[in-house]
Design a protein around this motif. Structure first.
Motif, PDB file in Angstrom:
ATOM      1  N   ASP A 128     -15.901 -21.134 -18.333  1.00  0.00           N
ATOM      2  CA  ASP A 128     -16.703 -20.087 -18.980  1.00  0.00           C
ATOM      3  C   ASP A 128     -17.420 -20.698 -20.182  1.00  0.00           C
ATOM      4  N   TYR A 129     -18.380 -21.550 -19.893  1.00  0.00           N
ATOM      5  CA  TYR A 129     -19.049 -22.306 -20.953  1.00  0.00           C
ATOM      6  C   TYR A 129     -19.901 -21.395 -21.846  1.00  0.00           C
ATOM      7  N   ARG A 130     -20.120 -21.864 -23.057  1.00  0.00           N
ATOM      8  CA  ARG A 130     -20.950 -21.116 -24.006  1.00  0.00           C
ATOM      9  C   ARG A 130     -22.403 -21.093 -23.535  1.00  0.00           C
ATOM     10  N   LEU A 131     -23.109 -20.043 -23.916  1.00  0.00           N
ATOM     11  CA  LEU A 131     -24.482 -19.826 -23.456  1.00  0.00           C
ATOM     12  C   LEU A 131     -25.492 -20.017 -24.582  1.00  0.00           C
ATOM     13  N   ALA A 132     -26.688 -20.476 -24.211  1.00  0.00           N
ATOM     14  CA  ALA A 132     -27.828 -20.497 -25.115  1.00  0.00           C
ATOM     15  C   ALA A 132     -28.439 -19.082 -25.152  1.00  0.00           C
ATOM     16  N   PRO A 133     -29.174 -18.724 -26.206  1.00  0.00           N
ATOM     17  CA  PRO A 133     -29.555 -19.554 -27.355  1.00  0.00           C
ATOM     18  C   PRO A 133     -28.495 -19.638 -28.449  1.00  0.00           C
ATOM     19  N   GLU A 134     -27.439 -18.827 -28.351  1.00  0.00           N
ATOM     20  CA  GLU A 134     -26.404 -18.885 -29.380  1.00  0.00           C
ATOM     21  C   GLU A 134     -25.785 -20.279 -29.461  1.00  0.00           C
ATOM     22  N   HIS A 135     -25.679 -20.919 -28.286  1.00  0.00           N
ATOM     23  CA  HIS A 135     -25.047 -22.239 -28.214  1.00  0.00           C
ATOM     24  C   HIS A 135     -25.905 -23.138 -27.322  1.00  0.00           C
ATOM     25  N   PRO A 136     -26.965 -23.734 -27.859  1.00  0.00           N
ATOM     26  CA  PRO A 136     -27.839 -24.581 -27.041  1.00  0.00           C
ATOM     27  C   PRO A 136     -27.169 -25.904 -26.686  1.00  0.00           C
ATOM     28  N   TYR A 137     -27.878 -26.722 -25.887  1.00  0.00           N
ATOM     29  CA  TYR A 137     -27.399 -28.062 -25.567  1.00  0.00           C
ATOM     30  C   TYR A 137     -27.038 -28.794 -26.857  1.00  0.00           C
ATOM     31  N   PRO A 138     -25.912 -29.505 -26.908  1.00  0.00           N
ATOM     32  CA  PRO A 138     -25.049 -29.916 -25.792  1.00  0.00           C
ATOM     33  C   PRO A 138     -23.797 -29.053 -25.594  1.00  0.00           C
ATOM     34  N   ALA A 139     -23.704 -27.892 -26.276  1.00  0.00           N
ATOM     35  CA  ALA A 139     -22.468 -27.103 -26.229  1.00  0.00           C
ATOM     36  C   ALA A 139     -22.028 -26.764 -24.802  1.00  0.00           C
ATOM     37  N   PRO A 140     -22.897 -26.216 -23.927  1.00  0.00           N
ATOM     38  CA  PRO A 140     -22.440 -25.881 -22.574  1.00  0.00           C
ATOM     39  C   PRO A 140     -21.920 -27.097 -21.804  1.00  0.00           C
ATOM     40  N   LEU A 141     -22.605 -28.235 -21.932  1.00  0.00           N
ATOM     41  CA  LEU A 141     -22.184 -29.437 -21.217  1.00  0.00           C
ATOM     42  C   LEU A 141     -20.855 -29.955 -21.758  1.00  0.00           C
ATOM     43  N   GLU A 142     -20.682 -29.929 -23.072  1.00  0.00           N
ATOM     44  CA  GLU A 142     -19.411 -30.393 -23.649  1.00  0.00           C
ATOM     45  C   GLU A 142     -18.257 -29.497 -23.204  1.00  0.00           C
ATOM     46  N   ASP A 143     -18.521 -28.203 -23.055  1.00  0.00           N
ATOM     47  CA  ASP A 143     -17.482 -27.303 -22.533  1.00  0.00           C
ATOM     48  C   ASP A 143     -17.090 -27.704 -21.110  1.00  0.00           C
ATOM     49  N   CYS A 144     -18.091 -28.043 -20.304  1.00  0.00           N
ATOM     50  CA  CYS A 144     -17.813 -28.447 -18.919  1.00  0.00           C
ATOM     51  C   CYS A 144     -17.057 -29.769 -18.881  1.00  0.00           C
ATOM     52  N   TYR A 145     -17.406 -30.684 -19.774  1.00  0.00           N
ATOM     53  CA  TYR A 145     -16.684 -31.962 -19.814  1.00  0.00           C
ATOM     54  C   TYR A 145     -15.233 -31.738 -20.237  1.00  0.00           C
ATOM     55  N   ALA A 146     -15.024 -30.843 -21.197  1.00  0.00           N
ATOM     56  CA  ALA A 146     -13.655 -30.523 -21.616  1.00  0.00           C
ATOM     57  C   ALA A 146     -12.848 -29.962 -20.449  1.00  0.00           C
ATOM     58  N   ALA A 147     -13.479 -29.103 -19.656  1.00  0.00           N
ATOM     59  CA  ALA A 147     -12.794 -28.515 -18.502  1.00  0.00           C
ATOM     60  C   ALA A 147     -12.465 -29.581 -17.462  1.00  0.00           C
ATOM     61  N   LEU A 148     -13.400 -30.488 -17.220  1.00  0.00           N
ATOM     62  CA  LEU A 148     -13.150 -31.573 -16.270  1.00  0.00           C
ATOM     63  C   LEU A 148     -11.987 -32.443 -16.734  1.00  0.00           C
ATOM     64  N   LYS A 149     -11.997 -32.805 -18.008  1.00  0.00           N
ATOM     65  CA  LYS A 149     -10.936 -33.663 -18.540  1.00  0.00           C
ATOM     66  C   LYS A 149      -9.580 -32.947 -18.473  1.00  0.00           C
ATOM     67  N   TRP A 150      -9.567 -31.667 -18.840  1.00  0.00           N
ATOM     68  CA  TRP A 150      -8.311 -30.916 -18.783  1.00  0.00           C
ATOM     69  C   TRP A 150      -7.803 -30.833 -17.346  1.00  0.00           C
ATOM     70  N   PHE A 151      -8.697 -30.575 -16.422  1.00  0.00           N
ATOM     71  CA  PHE A 151      -8.332 -30.453 -15.010  1.00  0.00           C
ATOM     72  C   PHE A 151      -7.700 -31.758 -14.514  1.00  0.00           C
ATOM     73  N   ALA A 152      -8.356 -32.872 -14.825  1.00  0.00           N
ATOM     74  CA  ALA A 152      -7.839 -34.163 -14.384  1.00  0.00           C
ATOM     75  C   ALA A 152      -6.475 -34.455 -15.016  1.00  0.00           C
ATOM     76  N   ASP A 153      -6.317 -34.112 -16.284  1.00  0.00           N
ATOM     77  CA  ASP A 153      -5.063 -34.380 -16.988  1.00  0.00           C
ATOM     78  C   ASP A 153      -3.914 -33.481 -16.519  1.00  0.00           C
ATOM     79  N   HIS A 154      -4.238 -32.285 -16.014  1.00  0.00           N
ATOM     80  CA  HIS A 154      -3.211 -31.297 -15.666  1.00  0.00           C
ATOM     81  C   HIS A 154      -3.144 -30.990 -14.175  1.00  0.00           C
ATOM     82  N   ALA A 155      -3.874 -31.742 -13.365  1.00  0.00           N
ATOM     83  CA  ALA A 155      -3.909 -31.461 -11.929  1.00  0.00           C
ATOM     84  C   ALA A 155      -2.522 -31.491 -11.317  1.00  0.00           C
TER      85      ALA A 155
END
Length: 316
Positions: A118-145
């Motif tokens: 559930d990444y943050r949305l623009a314009p309240e949170h423009p790039y790179p916030a949404p992408l960093e949220d997705c990277y955090a989710a990917l890293k968490w998923f890999a670490d906790h799979a």
């Protein structure tokens, strides 16, 4: 545009209202999108064999914790592959919640564990916030799979539209940061080129569907202050000069989609870079046609084809 529509989409298209997005009406349009998603969800079967949970995970970059939703089978037979799902909405609309029924259906059909971010949305949170949220989710998923009963060597990423843009960007970012390995990427009709110089980006102007005007607004809100400066390929993946080393890829787009030409160019460059790539172009189909007209044969075919490709990738 009506003259070029696929016959199965014409009657539904004729009844669509024009939808105009502005900075001032985004909250209203976000609510309308949630209502549309809820109406579509009511047509899908209930999947009692799927467990749903949510949690907040640390953001890798500076920022608040990231909300994710986890979908998993009640009963697991061995370590399951994983899918990180990134919703669409032009970087300015949508949420993980609106995808609940679709995610449960995919877990049942694909025999996998899904993490939806559930990444943050623009314009309240423009790039790179949404992408960093997705990277955090990917890293968490890999670490906790493993804790989830999954296999962190078999994690794919997919998303439609802006979710497709974030999928492509995340694959680039994970490669360049030497982050978690992505085994397969599926950016569906992705929003990846802010320059809007292609014929399709300029000629699809009907505001009953995703159009030139919507794309212009969405990019300006997502890029924020960067709009007139140097744009990173992690913001607009079509700008990336090196596509080598990216995961095997599946992409589709309709030929009446404003993102048609940038998608075709991206597919060509992936193939030239040696990335195994499958591509489908659907005639007479507008942006998100399979969600708007799920009962049409061409919509069902598109969904079945990408689900088949995803299942093969996850379980090979």
């Amino acid at each position: 545009m009506e003259d070029r529509l696929h016959p199965e989409l014409k009657s539904m298209f004729a009844g669509l209202p024009e939808v105009i997005y502005t900075r001032g009406n985004l909250e209203e349009k976000r609510m309308e999108m949630q209502q549309f998603a809820a109406a579509m969800a009511a047509t899908l079967p209930v999947h009692e064999g799927v467990l749903t949970s949510e949690r907040y995970i640390p953001c890798v970059a500076d920022g608040p914790d990231v909300r994710i939703k986890i979908y998993e089978p009640r009963e697991k037979k061995g370590a399951l592959p994983g899918l990180l799902y990134i919703h669409g909405g032009g970087y300015i609309l949508g949420s993980a919640d609106m995808m609940d029924p679709a995610m449960k259906q995919m877990v049942s059909e694909l025999e996998c564990i899904i993490v939806s971010v559930d990444y943050r949305l623009a314009p309240e949170h423009p790039y790179p916030a949404p992408l960093e949220d997705c990277y955090a989710a990917l890293k968490w998923f890999a670490d906790h799979a493993e804790q989830l009963g999954g296999d962190n060597s078999r994690i794919a990423v997919m998303g439609p539209s802006a979710g497709g843009g974030l999928t492509a960007a995340l694959s680039l970012l994970a490669r360049d940061r030497q982050g978690p390995a992505i085994m397969f990427q599926m950016p569906l009709y992705p929003m990846i080129d802010d320059r809007m110089v292609t014929p399709s980006s300029q000629t699809i102007t009907d505001d009953r569907v995703w159009s030139k005007a919507k794309t212009e607004l969405a990019w300006s809100l997502y890029l924020g202050e960067r709009e007139d400066g140097a744009i990173s390929p992690y913001a607009a993946p079509a700008r990336a000069t090196d596509l080598s080393g990216l995961p095997p890829t599946y992409i589709c787009v309709g030929d009446l989609d404003p993102f048609r030409d940038e998608t075709i160019e991206y597919v060509t460059r992936l193939a030239e870079a040696g990335v195994p790539t499958e591509f489908h172009l659907y005639p007479g189909c507008f942006h998100g046609f399979e969600e708007y007209v799920p009962g049409a044969e061409i919509s069902q075919r598109a969904v079945n084809e990408y689900k088949t490709a995803l299942k093969q990738a996850l379980h090979k």
